[in-house]
Scaffold this motif. Structure first.
Motif, short mmCIF file in Angstrom:
data_model
loop_
_atom_site.label_atom_id
_atom_site.label_comp_id
_atom_site.label_asym_id
_atom_site.label_seq_id
_atom_site.Cartn_x
_atom_site.Cartn_y
_atom_site.Cartn_z
N GLY A 54 11.58 3.34 3.52
CA GLY A 54 10.76 2.12 3.62
C GLY A 54 9.61 2.25 4.59
O GLY A 54 8.44 2.08 4.22
N ASP B 110 5.70 2.72 3.43
CA ASP B 110 4.73 1.71 3.85
C ASP B 110 3.58 2.34 4.63
O ASP B 110 2.41 2.01 4.42
CB ASP B 110 5.39 0.62 4.70
CG ASP B 110 6.33 -0.26 3.90
OD1 ASP B 110 6.29 -0.23 2.65
OD2 ASP B 110 7.13 -0.98 4.54
N ASP C 126 1.31 4.27 2.22
CA ASP C 126 0.49 3.34 1.43
C ASP C 126 -0.62 2.72 2.27
O ASP C 126 -1.77 2.63 1.83
CB ASP C 126 1.37 2.22 0.84
CG ASP C 126 2.29 2.72 -0.27
OD1 ASP C 126 1.99 3.77 -0.88
OD2 ASP C 126 3.31 2.05 -0.53
N GLN C 127 -0.29 2.29 3.48
CA GLN C 127 -1.30 1.69 4.36
C GLN C 127 -2.36 2.71 4.77
O GLN C 127 -3.54 2.39 4.84
CB GLN C 127 -0.63 1.09 5.59
CG GLN C 127 0.19 -0.14 5.28
CD GLN C 127 1.08 -0.57 6.44
OE1 GLN C 127 1.02 -0.01 7.54
NE2 GLN C 127 1.94 -1.55 6.19
#
Length: 136
Positions: A111, A115, A118-119
């Motif tokens: 997770g 994240d 992706d960011q």
């Protein structure tokens, strides 16, 4: 060992994306917000992690002819990664980022890593867009 990978399409030529991604003085603009890179004697860099307050000796190498950047910790081999830019036609590119954690105790988990990847790709896309707007 844990491995993670994310890709994103960006509406810019691969050379533009690669140049933006590999600028050692601007890595903070797209890396996760709690990581800060200070060039030492390239390819040597120091990576500061805000959440631990620690500095790590690392290496960063960019191969423009391959549109690939690779990095990793120097002394302890905790993690390594790479970024690959590929042209996909019509002035667009696909950027892939891959991370490998060799020490499970340093792996934040699917997770948080997903994240962060992706960011980071979102932030890189924004930096590429700003560069294109400035150049245009």
């Amino acid at each position: 060992m844990s491995e993670y990978e994310r890709s994103r399409t960006m509406p810019a030529l691969p050379e533009t994306v690669f140049d933006q991604a590999c600028d050692l003085n601007r890595l903070d603009a797209w890396l996760p917000g709690d990581l800060h890179v200070r060039p030492d004697d390239p390819p040597a860099v120091t990576v500061h992690e805000d959440h631990t307050g620690q500095d790590s000796a690392a290496l960063v190498r960019a191969e423009k002819d391959q549109m690939r950047m690779e990095w990793g910790t120097r002394s302890d081999g905790r993690y390594a990664g790479w970024l690959q830019v590929a042209g996909i036609g019509s002035g667009a590119s696909e950027v892939t980022v891959h991370l490998s954690f060799f020490d499970e105790s340093h792996d934040p988990g699917d997770g948080p890593v997903g994240d962060a990847l992706d960011q980071s790709l979102e932030r890189l896309a924004e930096q590429v867009r700003l560069r294109a707007d400035t150049a245009g």
